[in-house]
Design a protein around this motif. Structure first.
Motif, PDB file in Angstrom:
ATOM      1  N   LEU A   1       3.551   0.334  -6.024  1.00 45.08           N
ATOM      2  CA  LEU A   1       2.706   0.593  -7.192  1.00 45.08           C
ATOM      3  C   LEU A   1       2.361  -0.715  -7.909  1.00 45.08           C
ATOM      4  CD1 LEU A   1       1.604   3.251  -8.441  1.00 45.08           C
ATOM      5  CD2 LEU A   1       3.474   3.133 -10.078  1.00 45.08           C
TER       6      LEU A   1
ATOM      7  N   ALA B   1      -6.634  -0.153 -12.534  1.00 44.51           N
ATOM      8  CA  ALA B   1      -6.448  -1.601 -12.376  1.00 44.51           C
ATOM      9  C   ALA B   1      -7.777  -2.298 -12.116  1.00 44.51           C
ATOM     10  CB  ALA B   1      -5.470  -1.881 -11.234  1.00 44.51           C
TER      11      ALA B   1
ATOM     12  N   VAL C   1      -4.085   4.751 -10.052  1.00 42.39           N
ATOM     13  CA  VAL C   1      -3.652   3.498 -10.669  1.00 42.39           C
ATOM     14  C   VAL C   1      -4.548   2.348 -10.224  1.00 42.39           C
ATOM     15  CG1 VAL C   1      -1.777   1.805 -10.759  1.00 42.39           C
ATOM     16  CG2 VAL C   1      -1.270   4.236 -10.989  1.00 42.39           C
ATOM     17  N   SER C   2      -4.981   2.368  -8.960  1.00 43.91           N
ATOM     18  CA  SER C   2      -5.878   1.325  -8.449  1.00 43.91           C
ATOM     19  C   SER C   2      -7.211   1.338  -9.195  1.00 43.91           C
ATOM     20  CB  SER C   2      -6.127   1.515  -6.953  1.00 43.91           C
ATOM     21  OG  SER C   2      -4.947   1.306  -6.219  1.00 43.91           O
TER      22      SER C   2
ATOM     23  N   ARG D   1      -1.648   9.214  -6.622  1.00 43.93           N
ATOM     24  CA  ARG D   1      -1.324   8.470  -7.847  1.00 43.93           C
ATOM     25  C   ARG D   1      -1.660   6.986  -7.679  1.00 43.93           C
ATOM     26  NH1 ARG D   1       4.692  10.250  -8.590  1.00 43.93           N
ATOM     27  NH2 ARG D   1       4.450  12.510  -8.413  1.00 43.93           N
TER      28      ARG D   1
ATOM     29  N   VAL E   1      -1.355  -2.725  -8.084  1.00 40.88           N
ATOM     30  CA  VAL E   1      -2.006  -3.040  -9.362  1.00 40.88           C
ATOM     31  C   VAL E   1      -2.437  -4.500  -9.385  1.00 40.88           C
ATOM     32  CG1 VAL E   1      -1.622  -3.359 -11.836  1.00 40.88           C
ATOM     33  CG2 VAL E   1      -0.903  -1.239 -10.733  1.00 40.88           C
TER      34      VAL E   1
END
Length: 240
Positions: free
Chosen positions: A123, A68, A64-65, A60, A127
């Motif tokens: 997290l 971002a 998300v990276s 996950r 980001v």
């Protein structure tokens, strides 16, 4: 034979291009910038072995990276592409050092004292750092495209990106040596905080060499502007 001649010709053009100071000096800066040591491997072991992050969460985190990273491209394109290269590199270096210290909150478990779970903090931290990292990398791509002379664009651009990647690999090796010197292992994280501080502070080392970069910016249409020449022109007009 024809293909060999063409290859030799391209190689000769590539060598001549790197002899040009307008290309060589920015490349030297990119090497200095990318070759600074990192603590990424040690932090990865800390997250998996100490904080017990599961593969599912790491997946996950990777997703998300990626999102971002796209956000970083949009921010650069909409807000920062007209900022002169030297100014942009200077402030991304400084911001990278400051924000790069945030893992200290995780390694010291200060986030738990603030009521933030490890995963949530990791997290959010990832980001912010990914967006900044992408914003910092976009000028590298722009610079690579701008300094390529006609006739050797593809070869030189590929060579520049290879130099960039090799420099990043050198930074990982130096980070590994620093990790070993401080005694940080997959199970001993006593000096991890010191490692994070030292590797992040090394990000300031390229700042004295900003003069190696051309003072360029990009206008709204994507055209390259020579900031120094433009400012000189304005000064001449004011004198006149």
């Amino acid at each position: 034979v024809g293909a060999w001649k063409q290859l030799r010709g391209q190689g000769s053009l590539l060598v001549d291009a790197f002899k040009d100071k307008a290309i060589l000096l920015p490349v030297l800066f990119l090497v200095l910038w990318q070759a600074t040591p990192t603590s990424g491997s040690a932090l990865f072991y800390f997250e998996t072995n100490e904080l017990k992050f599961e593969p599912e969460f790491l997946g996950r985190l990777s997703l998300v990276s990626s999102l971002a990273s796209l956000a970083g491209v949009v921010v650069y394109d909409q807000k920062l592409k007209q900022v002169p290269l030297r100014t942009l590199f200077k402030w991304t270096c400084i911001a990278g050092v400051v924000l790069g210290m945030t893992p200290l909150v995780l390694t010291s478990h200060l986030n738990r004292a603030m009521g933030l779970p490890d995963q949530l903090f990791a997290l959010g931290d990832d980001v912010v750092l990914t967006v900044l990292g992408q914003i910092a990398f976009m000028p590298v791509l722009v610079l690579g495209a701008n300094i390529c002379p006609p006739g050797v664009e593809a070869s030189l651009y590929a060579a520049l990106m290879s130099v960039n990647n090799l420099s990043g690999g050198l930074g990982s090796i130096l980070g590994g040596l620093a990790t070993k010197a401080l005694g940080v292992t997959e199970s001993n994280f006593d000096n991890l905080g010191l490692l994070v501080v030292l590797t992040n502070l090394s990000g300031l080392l390229p700042l004295p060499f900003l003069f190696l970069l051309p003072e360029q910016a990009t206008d709204e249409d994507g055209n390259v502007i020579d900031v120094e020449a433009e400012s000189l022109g304005v000064s001449e007009e004011e004198k006149g």
